[in-house]
Design a protein around this motif. Structure first.
Motif, PDB file in Angstrom:
ATOM      1  N   ALA A  24       7.248  -5.300   3.294  1.00  0.00           N
ATOM      2  CA  ALA A  24       7.382  -3.518   3.911  1.00  0.00           C
ATOM      3  C   ALA A  24       7.213  -2.655   3.219  1.00  0.00           C
ATOM      4  N   GLU A  25       7.464  -2.668   2.343  1.00  0.00           N
ATOM      5  CA  GLU A  25       7.427  -1.575   1.256  1.00  0.00           C
ATOM      6  C   GLU A  25       6.274  -2.014   0.357  1.00  0.00           C
ATOM      7  N   LEU A  26       5.367  -2.914   0.103  1.00  0.00           N
ATOM      8  CA  LEU A  26       3.628  -2.982  -0.629  1.00  0.00           C
ATOM      9  C   LEU A  26       2.558  -3.141   0.751  1.00  0.00           C
ATOM     10  N   LEU A  27       3.393  -2.954   2.174  1.00  0.00           N
ATOM     11  CA  LEU A  27       2.205  -2.633   3.072  1.00  0.00           C
ATOM     12  C   LEU A  27       2.553  -1.599   3.406  1.00  0.00           C
ATOM     13  N   ARG A  28       3.749  -0.717   3.284  1.00  0.00           N
ATOM     14  CA  ARG A  28       3.956   0.466   3.865  1.00  0.00           C
ATOM     15  C   ARG A  28       2.837   1.999   2.536  1.00  0.00           C
ATOM     16  N   GLY A  29       2.775   0.992   1.172  1.00  0.00           N
ATOM     17  CA  GLY A  29       2.377   1.243  -0.249  1.00  0.00           C
ATOM     18  C   GLY A  29       0.436   1.344  -0.121  1.00  0.00           C
ATOM     19  N   LEU A  30       0.212   0.796   1.271  1.00  0.00           N
ATOM     20  CA  LEU A  30      -1.629   0.825   1.112  1.00  0.00           C
ATOM     21  C   LEU A  30      -2.096   0.639   2.250  1.00  0.00           C
ATOM     22  N   PRO A  31      -1.840   2.308   2.592  1.00  0.00           N
ATOM     23  CA  PRO A  31      -2.164   2.916   3.683  1.00  0.00           C
ATOM     24  C   PRO A  31      -3.472   2.591   4.007  1.00  0.00           C
ATOM     25  N   ASP A  32      -4.696   2.548   3.167  1.00  0.00           N
ATOM     26  CA  ASP A  32      -5.947   1.746   3.443  1.00  0.00           C
ATOM     27  C   ASP A  32      -6.250   0.866   3.988  1.00  0.00           C
ATOM     28  N   TRP A  33      -5.679  -0.541   3.944  1.00  0.00           N
ATOM     29  CA  TRP A  33      -5.522  -1.307   4.524  1.00  0.00           C
ATOM     30  C   TRP A  33      -5.037  -1.584   6.064  1.00  0.00           C
ATOM     31  N   PHE A  34      -3.555  -0.644   5.552  1.00  0.00           N
ATOM     32  CA  PHE A  34      -3.001  -1.063   5.822  1.00  0.00           C
ATOM     33  C   PHE A  34      -1.484  -0.344   6.877  1.00  0.00           C
ATOM     34  N   GLY A  35      -2.526   0.972   7.338  1.00  0.00           N
ATOM     35  CA  GLY A  35      -1.903   2.640   8.088  1.00  0.00           C
ATOM     36  C   GLY A  35      -2.005   1.941   9.638  1.00  0.00           C
ATOM     37  N   ILE A  36      -1.500   1.216  10.420  1.00  0.00           N
ATOM     38  CA  ILE A  36      -1.373   1.212  11.312  1.00  0.00           C
ATOM     39  C   ILE A  36       0.643   0.579  11.879  1.00  0.00           C
TER      40      ILE A  36
END
Length: 161
Positions: A24-36
């Motif tokens: 959760a922490e890492l994906l939320r910090g990568l909105p260009d890749w994980f923006g949904i």
């Protein structure tokens, strides 16, 4: 050729009770890749059941990879993420090398990955495809509606040697 800053993260398996929080922490910090947000929630729910390797610097998680076994010889790079402030420092390469070694030890011959197809030319995903290409993955097939027509899927595969 481009030069990469060389980082040496510690790559290690992580405890089941930590997997969801790291994801959760890492994906939320990568909105260009994980923006949904719904997609992030799905990943967070899935990762506790999967093998996960975490890259740490000074104890801080800076990247992770999760793996999914499809057949005795075929595994999928289910998810890979590196903290935005640690991009271009070889952490992704280290994670991928550790993942390949882990699945090879389980008898894998093939490793696949799904990413956004070039039919959607978003620059972050163009960089992702270049990374996989540089790591020896080749395009296998496009699945234009697997995720949605706006997010066409490209399946890439690598034969592990």
């Amino acid at each position: 050729p481009r030069r990469f800053a060389d980082a040496r993260a510690v790559i290690e398996p992580t405890a089941d009770d930590e997997k969801a929080a790291v994801c959760a922490e890492l994906l939320r910090g990568l909105p260009d890749w994980f923006g949904i947000p719904e997609a992030i929630d799905c990943y967070v729910a899935e990762v506790p059941a999967l093998p996960m390797l975490v890259a740490r610097e000074g104890g801080r998680p800076v990247g992770f990879v999760t793996l999914l076994r499809h057949a005795p010889v075929a595994w999928e790079l289910h998810l890979i993420a590196v903290a935005a402030d640690r991009h271009r420092r070889n952490i992704g390469r280290q994670l991928l090398a550790a993942a390949e070694a882990a699945v090879r030890a389980q008898g894998a011959i093939y490793l696949s990955v799904k990413t956004l197809s070039a039919a959607n030319p978003e620059p972050p995903y163009a960089a992702t495809r270049r990374f996989y290409d540089a790591m020896g993955f080749v395009p296998l097939m496009e699945l234009p509606t697997l995720w949605s027509s706006d997010n066409p899927c490209l399946v890439m595969v690598k034969r592990l040697g």
